[in-house]
Design a protein around this motif. Structure first.
Motif, PDB file in Angstrom:
ATOM      1  N   ILE A  61       0.831  -1.199   0.000  1.00  0.00           N
ATOM      2  CA  ILE A  61       0.000   0.000   0.000  1.00  0.00           C
ATOM      3  C   ILE A  61       0.868   1.252   0.000  1.00  0.00           C
ATOM      4  O   ILE A  61       0.594   2.214  -0.730  1.00  0.00           O
ATOM      5  CB  ILE A  61      -0.963  -0.014   1.203  1.00  0.00           C
ATOM      6  CG1 ILE A  61      -1.999  -1.127   1.025  1.00  0.00           C
ATOM      7  CG2 ILE A  61      -1.653   1.333   1.378  1.00  0.00           C
ATOM      8  CD1 ILE A  61      -2.828  -1.403   2.256  1.00  0.00           C
ATOM      9  N   THR A  62       1.940   1.251   0.783  1.00  0.00           N
ATOM     10  CA  THR A  62       2.847   2.400   0.814  1.00  0.00           C
ATOM     11  C   THR A  62       3.502   2.612  -0.541  1.00  0.00           C
ATOM     12  O   THR A  62       3.598   3.754  -1.016  1.00  0.00           O
ATOM     13  CB  THR A  62       3.916   2.198   1.902  1.00  0.00           C
ATOM     14  OG1 THR A  62       3.262   2.008   3.165  1.00  0.00           O
ATOM     15  CG2 THR A  62       4.835   3.392   1.990  1.00  0.00           C
ATOM     16  N   ALA A  63       3.956   1.557  -1.168  1.00  0.00           N
ATOM     17  CA  ALA A  63       4.580   1.682  -2.493  1.00  0.00           C
ATOM     18  C   ALA A  63       3.581   2.224  -3.505  1.00  0.00           C
ATOM     19  O   ALA A  63       3.932   3.082  -4.332  1.00  0.00           O
ATOM     20  CB  ALA A  63       5.128   0.330  -2.939  1.00  0.00           C
ATOM     21  N   ALA A  64       2.337   1.768  -3.440  1.00  0.00           N
ATOM     22  CA  ALA A  64       1.318   2.267  -4.367  1.00  0.00           C
ATOM     23  C   ALA A  64       1.030   3.743  -4.129  1.00  0.00           C
ATOM     24  O   ALA A  64       0.905   4.525  -5.084  1.00  0.00           O
ATOM     25  CB  ALA A  64       0.035   1.441  -4.224  1.00  0.00           C
ATOM     26  N   LEU A  65       0.950   4.160  -2.869  1.00  0.00           N
ATOM     27  CA  LEU A  65       0.696   5.562  -2.571  1.00  0.00           C
ATOM     28  C   LEU A  65       1.858   6.454  -2.992  1.00  0.00           C
ATOM     29  O   LEU A  65       1.650   7.548  -3.529  1.00  0.00           O
ATOM     30  CB  LEU A  65       0.403   5.739  -1.081  1.00  0.00           C
ATOM     31  CG  LEU A  65      -0.935   5.194  -0.614  1.00  0.00           C
ATOM     32  CD1 LEU A  65      -1.057   5.308   0.905  1.00  0.00           C
ATOM     33  CD2 LEU A  65      -2.071   5.924  -1.290  1.00  0.00           C
ATOM     34  N   ILE A  66       3.079   6.005  -2.754  1.00  0.00           N
ATOM     35  CA  ILE A  66       4.243   6.789  -3.166  1.00  0.00           C
ATOM     36  C   ILE A  66       4.305   6.900  -4.678  1.00  0.00           C
ATOM     37  O   ILE A  66       4.577   7.970  -5.228  1.00  0.00           O
ATOM     38  CB  ILE A  66       5.539   6.178  -2.592  1.00  0.00           C
ATOM     39  CG1 ILE A  66       5.586   6.398  -1.080  1.00  0.00           C
ATOM     40  CG2 ILE A  66       6.777   6.771  -3.253  1.00  0.00           C
ATOM     41  CD1 ILE A  66       6.712   5.679  -0.382  1.00  0.00           C
TER      42      ILE A  66
END
Length: 81
Positions: A61-66
């Protein structure tokens, strides 16, 4: 820009809250099992070991948001240089 930051902050807070809740839940479950033998792994977890792990979900999720933020900034400032 400020609204996007607020949305990202809320999403991050929800992820951290869920992670804390899940960690406490698992900790209580482990404490309640006072046996010396390992228990069977849940069939759902056996079928999807990575999707049921909150750490991996947080990384995804963090990678997608970044990535979404980088794309947003690139599109927004593409014509300014």
């Amino acid at each position: 820009m400020q609204k996007f930051s607020i949305v990202l902050s809320v999403v991050a807070l929800l992820i951290v809250s869920y992670g804390l809740f899940y960690t406490v839940k698992v900790g209580k479950m482990v404490d309640s099992r006072q046996s010396e033998h390992d228990t069977d792994i849940n069939p759902k977890v056996q079928a999807h070991p990575y999707l049921r792990n909150p750490i991996f979900l947080t990384y995804l999720i963090t990678a997608a948001l970044i990535t979404a933020y980088i794309i947003y900034m690139a599109v927004r400032y593409a014509g300014t240089y």
